[in-house]
Design a protein around this motif. Structure first.
Motif, PDB file in Angstrom:
ATOM      1  N   HIS A   1       0.845  -1.193   0.000  1.00  9.95           N
ATOM      2  CA  HIS A   1       0.000   0.000   0.000  1.00  9.95           C
ATOM      3  C   HIS A   1       0.882   1.245   0.000  1.00  9.95           C
ATOM      4  O   HIS A   1       1.939   1.278   0.633  1.00  9.95           O
ATOM      5  N   ARG A   2       0.433   2.275  -0.698  1.00 13.91           N
ATOM      6  CA  ARG A   2       1.225   3.500  -0.816  1.00 13.91           C
ATOM      7  C   ARG A   2       1.512   4.110   0.563  1.00 13.91           C
ATOM      8  O   ARG A   2       2.600   4.666   0.789  1.00 13.91           O
ATOM      9  N   ASP A   3       0.585   4.005   1.507  1.00 12.51           N
ATOM     10  CA  ASP A   3       0.805   4.575   2.842  1.00 12.51           C
ATOM     11  C   ASP A   3       1.884   3.801   3.590  1.00 12.51           C
ATOM     12  O   ASP A   3       2.676   4.398   4.339  1.00 12.51           O
TER      13      ASP A   3
ATOM     14  N   ASP B   1      -4.649   1.413  -5.000  1.00 16.55           N
ATOM     15  CA  ASP B   1      -3.934   1.903  -3.827  1.00 16.55           C
ATOM     16  C   ASP B   1      -2.615   1.163  -3.600  1.00 16.55           C
ATOM     17  O   ASP B   1      -1.839   1.542  -2.725  1.00 16.55           O
TER      18      ASP B   1
ATOM     19  N   ILE C   1       1.164  -0.219  -4.855  1.00 18.06           N
ATOM     20  CA  ILE C   1       2.286   0.168  -5.711  1.00 18.06           C
ATOM     21  C   ILE C   1       3.235  -1.015  -5.824  1.00 18.06           C
ATOM     22  O   ILE C   1       3.548  -1.681  -4.823  1.00 18.06           O
TER      23      ILE C   1
END
Length: 297
Positions: free
Chosen positions: A166-168, A244, A246
């Motif tokens: 996840h990007r976060d 969402d 990457i």
């Protein structure tokens, strides 16, 4: 054997009980019990194991099943030919790992049924190998090509997998420049002792450590990764629906596997043959479409 008796046999085999079979056959359980007893007497073999939980096929019943299904398919094909209708009729059970079952087959099966409204399709999504010899499914999609049993196996298509997170998660974690950096990250993957196919042992291939979050389900692993649980191996056809996520080390890590379609050598008849052809064509097209969409996103 009389077709009407075999029709009763199929109803009970599929229903698993006299009460359930009676709903479709419109016969009461007492009548069905007498008809099954008569068929077993004619066959000289016990076809069902009877218990309070219902009726289960014996080995003799399993041997009779494909022949009864073949007679059913031929009868339906004859009726369709007279009516000038070549659409499929009957019911086909498909077994598949949960990843392809959740992300590829819904669209494929919906399209097949749209063209064949009298065809019933059962999709059994389980992270394990299906026993086609015991008719757990008519058709089974697997990763490794089965080598045991009297099976007809065809290669469907290649598919690909990538490391993703996840990007976060990536925003607050150490940068991953090489596979060696994976040791410093939370990893999501299969429960090691529940990997049912050697081709699913992805983490060893990419050099990742044992997973901190693990599941026997590819779909659950995707959910864990999307929740920010860490880096994991994801099917590219799943990435199309997960904007969402990457890719991690996209120039270095991209695994290739293949789907295979199996059927028992005795599971014949035009219904299973044509259903297998439609399924194979649909899976190839849908995997290609989803992987292309993931590349563009």
């Amino acid at each position: 054997m009389d077709w009407d008796d075999l029709r009763i046999f199929l109803g009970v085999a599929r229903g698993g009980s006299l009460a359930e079979a009676g709903k479709g056959l419109r016969l009461d359980p007492a009548t069905l019990s007498r008809r099954i007893a008569r068929l077993e007497a004619q066959a000289g073999a016990v076809l069902f194991l009877k218990s309070p939980r219902g009726y289960a096929l014996t080995e003799a019943g399993h041997r009779l099943l494909p022949h009864a299904e073949g007679m059913e398919a031929r009868a339906r094909a004859g009726v369709a030919a007279l009516a000038g209708d070549d659409s499929l009729r009957g019911r086909v059970r498909i077994g598949a790992p949960d990843g392809v079952a959740n992300h590829v087959l819904p669209a494929v099966l919906t399209r097949i049924r749209a063209s064949n409204p009298d065809l019933g399709l059962d999709l059994v999504a389980l992270p394990r190998v299906f026993d086609l010899g015991r008719r757990e499914a008519d058709l089974a999609i697997t990763v490794s090509a089965p080598k045991a049993g009297r099976l007809r196996v065809r290669r469907l298509c290649d598919y690909h997998l990538s490391l993703a997170a996840h990007r976060d998660y990536l925003a607050k974690s150490a940068i991953v420049k090489s596979r060696a950096d994976l040791k410093d990250h939370a990893i999501v993957g299969y429960i090691p002792d529940m990997i049912f196919d050697a081709d699913l042992d992805y983490l060893g291939e990419v050099g990742a450590v044992a997973p901190g979050l693990a599941s026997n389900s590819a779909a659950v692993q995707l959910g864990l990764i999307r929740a920010g649980g860490g880096i994991g191996v994801v099917h590219d056809f799943m990435l199309a629906g997960a904007p969402d996520l990457i890719r991690v080390l996209p120039g270095d890590v991209r695994l290739t596997r293949a789907f295979h379609l199996s059927r028992h050598s005795d599971a014949g008849g035009p219904l299973i043959t044509r259903a297998a052809d439609l399924l194979a064509e649909g899976v190839r097209a849908e995997v290609a479409r989803l992987e292309a969409a993931a590349t563009e996103s």
